[in-house]
Write an enzyme that holds these catalytic residues in place. Structure first.
Site, PDB file in Angstrom:
ATOM      1  N   SER A 126      10.243  52.399   0.893  1.00  0.00           N
ATOM      2  CA  SER A 126      11.582  52.863   0.535  1.00  0.00           C
ATOM      3  C   SER A 126      12.143  53.795   1.603  1.00  0.00           C
ATOM      4  O   SER A 126      11.403  54.511   2.276  1.00  0.00           O
ATOM      5  CB  SER A 126      11.514  53.610  -0.802  1.00  0.00           C
ATOM      6  OG  SER A 126      12.711  54.297  -1.073  1.00  0.00           O
ATOM      7  N   TYR A 151       8.131  60.146  -6.982  1.00  0.00           N
ATOM      8  CA  TYR A 151       8.304  58.734  -6.630  1.00  0.00           C
ATOM      9  C   TYR A 151       8.337  58.563  -5.116  1.00  0.00           C
ATOM     10  O   TYR A 151       7.597  57.756  -4.553  1.00  0.00           O
ATOM     11  CB  TYR A 151       9.589  58.168  -7.232  1.00  0.00           C
ATOM     12  CG  TYR A 151      10.001  56.868  -6.570  1.00  0.00           C
ATOM     13  CD1 TYR A 151       9.307  55.692  -6.810  1.00  0.00           C
ATOM     14  CD2 TYR A 151      11.056  56.835  -5.650  1.00  0.00           C
ATOM     15  CE1 TYR A 151       9.661  54.510  -6.175  1.00  0.00           C
ATOM     16  CE2 TYR A 151      11.405  55.659  -5.010  1.00  0.00           C
ATOM     17  CZ  TYR A 151      10.705  54.498  -5.275  1.00  0.00           C
ATOM     18  OH  TYR A 151      11.038  53.335  -4.631  1.00  0.00           O
ATOM     19  N   LYS A 155       5.534  56.716  -2.190  1.00  0.00           N
ATOM     20  CA  LYS A 155       5.802  55.744  -1.133  1.00  0.00           C
ATOM     21  C   LYS A 155       5.275  56.248   0.212  1.00  0.00           C
ATOM     22  O   LYS A 155       4.723  55.489   1.008  1.00  0.00           O
ATOM     23  CB  LYS A 155       7.305  55.434  -1.053  1.00  0.00           C
ATOM     24  CG  LYS A 155       7.843  54.674  -2.256  1.00  0.00           C
ATOM     25  CD  LYS A 155       7.122  53.341  -2.440  1.00  0.00           C
ATOM     26  CE  LYS A 155       7.672  52.551  -3.613  1.00  0.00           C
ATOM     27  NZ  LYS A 155       6.934  51.279  -3.822  1.00  0.00           N
TER      28      LYS A 155
END
Length: 340
Positions: A126, A151, A155
């Site tokens: 991302s 989150y 990544k």
């Protein structure tokens, strides 16, 4: 010989569109999904588009027995890994859930891949790894900023785990695709973005507002240093994004046998403001959207969009679809869902 590609989270938004592209390119995709963030109706959509029922394993990638069953029953040639929790707000509220699912899940998958001699991996990363960049457009060499959420941190950690494994002389060849803002749906309107509950992303909130499922859309801030004061993002049609994954897989096949890790931005190379996205929707839907301007939302990045030279050179890939096409396809998908 037809190659078997394991797609974790293959019933999700991006995963399902990748399944279609893999099928079109002559691969045999195999799906693992626990349906915690997807719906089984997507399987009907996939069958209507492709005419095929794909092999599905329902379960969790933390389940080593399940993974070993898949690798035993199929000669897996490569893995595309989507299975992960993805809501920024929820990750702040439930960080352990995100670290368990996204980080431990990746470790579980890599362990099974190593055990079974599978050496090709495309990892769903991302642009959140960049945070608020100092310079635009963002290149793959732009420094990663401290993550704004658990989150985003999962990544970053995921990329580091894969790179560490590659550097350990494990025969793994991997590409992490850092994508920007996927939007749109399959042109058939048989599959698309299906958020559970209130959408976290702009476009499904727009289409649900257009369909009357939401009273209005709030635009968070119009006093940013942009052309119209609203935030800028790089919106990429999900079908273009799906193409990028298949191109990444082909790239890995060419490098087979050479342990290697690379990161590649996947975007359009162009930023659009929130109001430009709204205007695009109003154009394709031939209607006015009920929206209002609100105050800035904490944690929102002002503007970010991709430098795409590397994706064009390494993947031999570039986007084909416009923002209007993405909004048109998203709206057609919403109309089908809402029986409009």
């Amino acid at each position: 010989m037809i190659k078997n590609i394991l797609v974790t989270g293959g019933a999700g938004y991006i995963g399902s569109h990748v399944i279609v592209k893999l099928h079109e390119k002559g691969y045999n995709p195999i799906i693992i999904d626990d349906f915690s963030n997807s719906d089984k109706s997507v399987l009907d959509g996939l069958k209507k588009i492709t005419g095929k029922e794909f092999k599905l394993y329902e379960g969790d990638i933390l389940d080593q027995n399940l993974l070993n069953q898949v690798f035993t029953e199929f000669n897996i040639d490569g893995v595309i890994h989507f299975a992960a929790k993805k809501a920024v707000g929820e990750s702040v509220e439930k960080p352990l859930l995100y670290y368990k699912n996204n980080v431990s899940g990746l470790v579980s998958l890599l362990e099974s891949m190593t055990k079974n001699g599978v050496t090709s991996l495309v990892f769903s990363s991302s642009c959140t790894v960049y945070g608020q960049p100092d310079k635009l457009p963002v290149t793959e060499e732009s420094p990663k900023q401290p993550a704004n959420s658990p989150y985003g941190n999962t990544k970053q950690i995921g990329e580091e785990i894969i790179e560490d494994l590659v550097n350990s002389n494990t025969p793994l060849t991997a590409i992490a695709l850092r994508y920007f803002n996927p939007v749109g749906a399959h042109p058939s309107a048989e599959i698309g973005e299906l958020p559970l509950g209130i959408p976290n992303n702009l476009v499904p909130f727009i289409t649900q507002t257009g369909a009357g499922l939401r009273d209005h859309l709030t635009v968070y801030g119009n006093d940013y240093e942009t052309s119209d004061g609203t935030c800028i993002r790089d919106y990429i049609h999900v079908m273009d994004l799906a193409d990028a994954h298949v191109s990444a897989l082909s790239c890995l096949e060419e490098q087979s046998g050479n342990s290697h890790f690379d990161v590649i931005n996947v975007g359009t190379g162009k930023g659009n403001t929130v109001l430009e996205v709204i205007k695009s929707f109003e154009k394709v839907s031939e209607s006015n959207l009920n929206y209002q301007i609100g105050s800035r939302r904490p944690g929102d990045i002002e503007k970010i969009y991709a430098q795409v030279d590397k994706s064009q050179k390494v993947l031999r890939w570039e986007t084909q679809h416009s923002l209007d096409e993405a909004l048109r396809d998203a709206w057609n998908w919403q109309k089908k869902l809402s029986n409009i």
